[in-house]
Design an enzyme around this catalytic site. Sequence first.
Site, PDB file in Angstrom:
ATOM      1  N   HIS A   5     -14.715  66.250  67.759  1.00 29.48           N
ATOM      2  CA  HIS A   5     -14.200  65.090  68.493  1.00 29.48           C
ATOM      3  C   HIS A   5     -13.093  65.510  69.455  1.00 29.48           C
ATOM      4  O   HIS A   5     -11.921  65.559  69.067  1.00 29.48           O
ATOM      5  CB  HIS A   5     -13.650  64.060  67.497  1.00 29.48           C
TER       6      HIS A   5
ATOM      7  N   GLY B 197     -10.023  60.995  57.231  1.00 32.24           N
ATOM      8  CA  GLY B 197     -11.394  60.943  57.755  1.00 32.24           C
ATOM      9  C   GLY B 197     -11.935  59.542  57.583  1.00 32.24           C
ATOM     10  O   GLY B 197     -12.341  58.916  58.562  1.00 32.24           O
TER      11      GLY B 197
ATOM     12  N   ASP C 269      -7.449  53.154  66.927  1.00 36.81           N
ATOM     13  CA  ASP C 269      -7.986  51.780  66.865  1.00 36.81           C
ATOM     14  C   ASP C 269      -8.743  51.565  65.561  1.00 36.81           C
ATOM     15  O   ASP C 269      -8.633  50.513  64.922  1.00 36.81           O
ATOM     16  CB  ASP C 269      -8.969  51.549  68.026  1.00 36.81           C
TER      17      ASP C 269
ATOM     18  N   HIS D 160     -15.551  60.765  72.813  1.00 33.72           N
ATOM     19  CA  HIS D 160     -15.032  60.575  71.449  1.00 33.72           C
ATOM     20  C   HIS D 160     -15.508  61.651  70.468  1.00 33.72           C
ATOM     21  O   HIS D 160     -14.699  62.304  69.836  1.00 33.72           O
ATOM     22  CB  HIS D 160     -15.432  59.190  70.916  1.00 33.72           C
TER      23      HIS D 160
ATOM     24  N   SER E 238      -0.932  41.035  32.849  1.00 34.97           N
ATOM     25  CA  SER E 238      -2.258  41.305  32.288  1.00 34.97           C
ATOM     26  C   SER E 238      -2.508  42.795  32.098  1.00 34.97           C
ATOM     27  O   SER E 238      -3.204  43.204  31.179  1.00 34.97           O
ATOM     28  CB  SER E 238      -3.350  40.769  33.219  1.00 34.97           C
TER      29      SER E 238
ATOM     30  N   GLU F 178      -5.203  45.795  46.145  1.00 31.96           N
ATOM     31  CA  GLU F 178      -5.660  46.910  45.302  1.00 31.96           C
ATOM     32  C   GLU F 178      -5.908  48.172  46.118  1.00 31.96           C
ATOM     33  O   GLU F 178      -5.581  49.279  45.691  1.00 31.96           O
ATOM     34  CB  GLU F 178      -6.947  46.520  44.558  1.00 31.96           C
TER      35      GLU F 178
ATOM     36  N   HIS G  75     -15.573  38.685  36.867  1.00 33.41           N
ATOM     37  CA  HIS G  75     -14.456  39.488  36.378  1.00 33.41           C
ATOM     38  C   HIS G  75     -14.874  40.512  35.328  1.00 33.41           C
ATOM     39  O   HIS G  75     -14.051  41.299  34.875  1.00 33.41           O
ATOM     40  CB  HIS G  75     -13.376  38.563  35.796  1.00 33.41           C
TER      41      HIS G  75
HETATM   42  C1  LIG Z   1     -14.069  54.066  57.112  1.00 32.96           C
HETATM   43  C2  LIG Z   1     -14.715  54.719  58.282  1.00 32.96           C
HETATM   44  N1  LIG Z   1     -15.707  54.086  58.925  1.00 32.96           N
HETATM   45  C3  LIG Z   1     -16.359  54.687  59.944  1.00 32.96           C
HETATM   46  C4  LIG Z   1     -16.011  55.940  60.341  1.00 32.96           C
HETATM   47  C5  LIG Z   1     -16.791  56.627  61.458  1.00 32.96           C
HETATM   48  N2  LIG Z   1     -15.908  56.707  62.643  1.00 32.96           N
HETATM   49  C6  LIG Z   1     -15.272  57.829  62.979  1.00 32.96           C
HETATM   50  S1  LIG Z   1     -14.265  57.610  64.302  1.00 32.96           S
HETATM   51  C7  LIG Z   1     -14.721  55.987  64.434  1.00 32.96           C
HETATM   52  C8  LIG Z   1     -14.103  55.058  65.430  1.00 32.96           C
HETATM   53  C9  LIG Z   1     -13.540  55.729  66.575  1.00 32.96           C
HETATM   54  O1  LIG Z   1     -12.644  54.908  67.251  1.00 32.96           O
HETATM   55  P1  LIG Z   1     -11.103  55.180  67.188  1.00 32.96           P
HETATM   56  O2  LIG Z   1     -10.613  55.039  65.819  1.00 32.96           O
HETATM   57  O3  LIG Z   1     -10.488  54.327  68.221  1.00 32.96           O
HETATM   58  O4  LIG Z   1     -10.956  56.710  67.594  1.00 32.96           O
HETATM   59  P2  LIG Z   1     -11.095  57.322  69.060  1.00 32.96           P
HETATM   60  O5  LIG Z   1     -12.382  56.834  69.641  1.00 32.96           O
HETATM   61  O6  LIG Z   1      -9.929  56.867  69.807  1.00 32.96           O
HETATM   62  O7  LIG Z   1     -11.130  58.804  68.811  1.00 32.96           O
HETATM   63  C10 LIG Z   1     -15.648  55.647  63.470  1.00 32.96           C
HETATM   64  C11 LIG Z   1     -16.268  54.317  63.357  1.00 32.96           C
HETATM   65  C12 LIG Z   1     -14.965  56.576  59.656  1.00 32.96           C
HETATM   66  N3  LIG Z   1     -14.561  57.805  59.938  1.00 32.96           N
HETATM   67  N4  LIG Z   1     -14.328  55.941  58.645  1.00 32.96           N
END
Ligand SMILES: Cc1ncc(C[n+]2csc(CCOP(=O)(O)OP(=O)(O)O)c2C)c(N)n1
Length: 676
Positions: free
Chosen positions: A41, A130, A168, A272, A395, A422, A484
């Site tokens: 990336h 990640g 994001d 990306h 609890s 949680e 539950h």
């Molecule tokens: C919980 C989760 N869902 C999906 C992904 C797959 N994934 C990797 S990066 C990304 C989104 C990328 O957008 P952003 O966070 O804005 O990163 P940028 O494009 O700015 O590098 C996704 C959906 C992940 N790593 N973790």
Amino acid sequence: MTAKLSSAAASAQSPRAEHDRMANAVRALAMDAVELAKSGHPGLPMGAADIATVLFAQFLKFDPADPQWADRDRFVLSAGHGSMLIYALLHLVGYEAVTIDEIKRFRQIGSLTPGHPENFITPGVETTTGPLGQGIATAVGMAMAERHLAAQFGKDIVDHHTYVLASDGDLMEGISHESIALAGHLKLNRLIVLFDDNGISIDGPLSLADSVDQVKRFAAAGWNASRIDGHDPAAIAAAIERAKASDRPTMIACKTTIGFGAPTKAGKSSSHGSPLGAEEIKGAREALGWSEAPFQIPTDVLTAWRAAGQRSKNARREWDRRLAAMPADGRAEFLRRMSGELPASALDGAVRKIKDQLAAAPKDIATRSSSEYALEALCEAVPEMVGGSADLTGSNNTRTKSMKAVSAADYGARFVHYGVREHGMAAAMNGMALHRGVIPFSGTFLVFADYCRPAIRLAALMGERVIHVMTHDSIGLGEDGPTHQPVEHLASLRAIPNLNVFRPADAVEVAECWQLALQAADRPSVLALTRQNLPQLRKAADSANRCAAGAYEISPAGGKAQVSIFASGSEVAIAVDAQKLLRDKGVAARVVSVPCFELLLESPEAARRSMIGDAPVKVGVEAAIRMGWDAIIGSEGVFVGMSSFGASAPYKDLYKHFGITPEKVAEAALSRLGGN
Ligand SMILES: Cc1ncc(C[n+]2csc(CCOP(=O)(O)OP(=O)(O)O)c2C)c(N)n1
């Protein structure tokens, strides 16, 4: 694109030109490493290079020669897919292990530069990231641990910041909501989130799926939040200065261009997550004024970066002096806690005392109550234990009498009201464990393990000692009904590698399982505990920890066993009653308590075989699904448990309704014996 103007020739002396070249070195390493690996990336490292350069070259307190220095600032790359950002930085500032060859081996087997950052692989990486959202949520726990230890040991010795680079995606994930709310509530002012506000995710512009005003959102949660140009080093530095002076956590939304410098892909999702390609990289080099060959860092740039790596040397020396000047006991205790070493004799003494008391006056109580009973002694013996609950304190029984609640006014307290959060709780616990100096334990209902699962999985992957008390562990919780009542949760947790799932059968086993969970320094544990009362089956004061083998014969057959009954937790007492019924019918049965599958299945083959034994009929009893039990009872074994969701009723009625009774267990064994 101001960095475009930079080149060695432009104005090598101006701070701005030096910044640009330092940031461009990060960009170049990222695009070249991704290109060579043919995957990765490049967009995030190229876009966030200015933010990271300001942070690492001017603010972050760290010592590349000692990645574990207790008082270092923590940096969490929450957007782990941008891993080349941190690898480039670690290499440039002089972490010796992160050589240029390791950068060239990005994403290859055995390299120090795996696809996503792994704290157990790369020195300088504080946490595995990640799964989006986990990093920022983990960082909240690090910031909590920092405040807690500062309160306990003083700011001379604990006084650092936790910085997060979040994307994001991190902020769209639900866990971020829980975590920023908790951090805002606790006024964790040493937590500084740099939001890489590039408006792009995988599918394209963020506007496809999101229109949240993140600045307003953080402000609403009690943070300082502002917006700046993420390519303006002076603005970045000024914003971090302001953040450091704040009495609240800070989020800085840094407007950036993903893939900054790439001629056709900058600002687009195409930068990306795939290599830019030779043409695009050539164009980026031109746009950035970077004429070096791949993986070549010019001397002036490397010198500037290495100087940044040495920037905290004085701070480090002064800290060493302050540590040396501490009273010897305080220093020894601080170093012990940070090393993760337990106060072994105090812990052993506490467990022995609990077991002696239980032998003298047995307790027929719920295992959640036995856990509270054990915790009274354990928390006194192990002062680094910090408890908590996700709004189920009464609890889960995780708060001992002397524990005060952590608040912005009292960070030194030892009980965290995590709120109904949680997932945020489980991730914060990871951060506390990773920070070192704290052993976090906390509570929720077992059925809500699902809400914690992504963070538990990361704890297991990282090998972190976090302890989850999960009560109301079966249909035995009764009237609250199937929403539950966990049915598949034990199996699903047992499926996670490197996680110990304990399901103790009585008060003595609870003490032993707690001891094992604390001693497992390199793995998380779940303690599945009951709501309903259970008889204390172990009456003798055993000095050995019988649960350590994962399973043991709690009630022998008294001769050659025709039937072996294996059970866990609340069903062990049912198995013992079934054994009596069988004895009345002239059938010799043994009962094996199985408090921890993982420890049993890991034990040496001979020990495992002899514990499983060779009785012609093997029966498993657990008020949960069968999955996983075949490893013990074999595919021909008889299983008495659940095969559907539960129901709402008093628990004794439910056990009858679902056929988990001594009579049914005995019946099942007899019918199989007859059929043999
Ligand atoms: C919980 C989760 N869902 C999906 C992904 C797959 N994934 C990797 S990066 C990304 C989104 C990328 O957008 P952003 O966070 O804005 O990163 P940028 O494009 O700015 O590098 C996704 C959906 C992940 N790593 N973790």
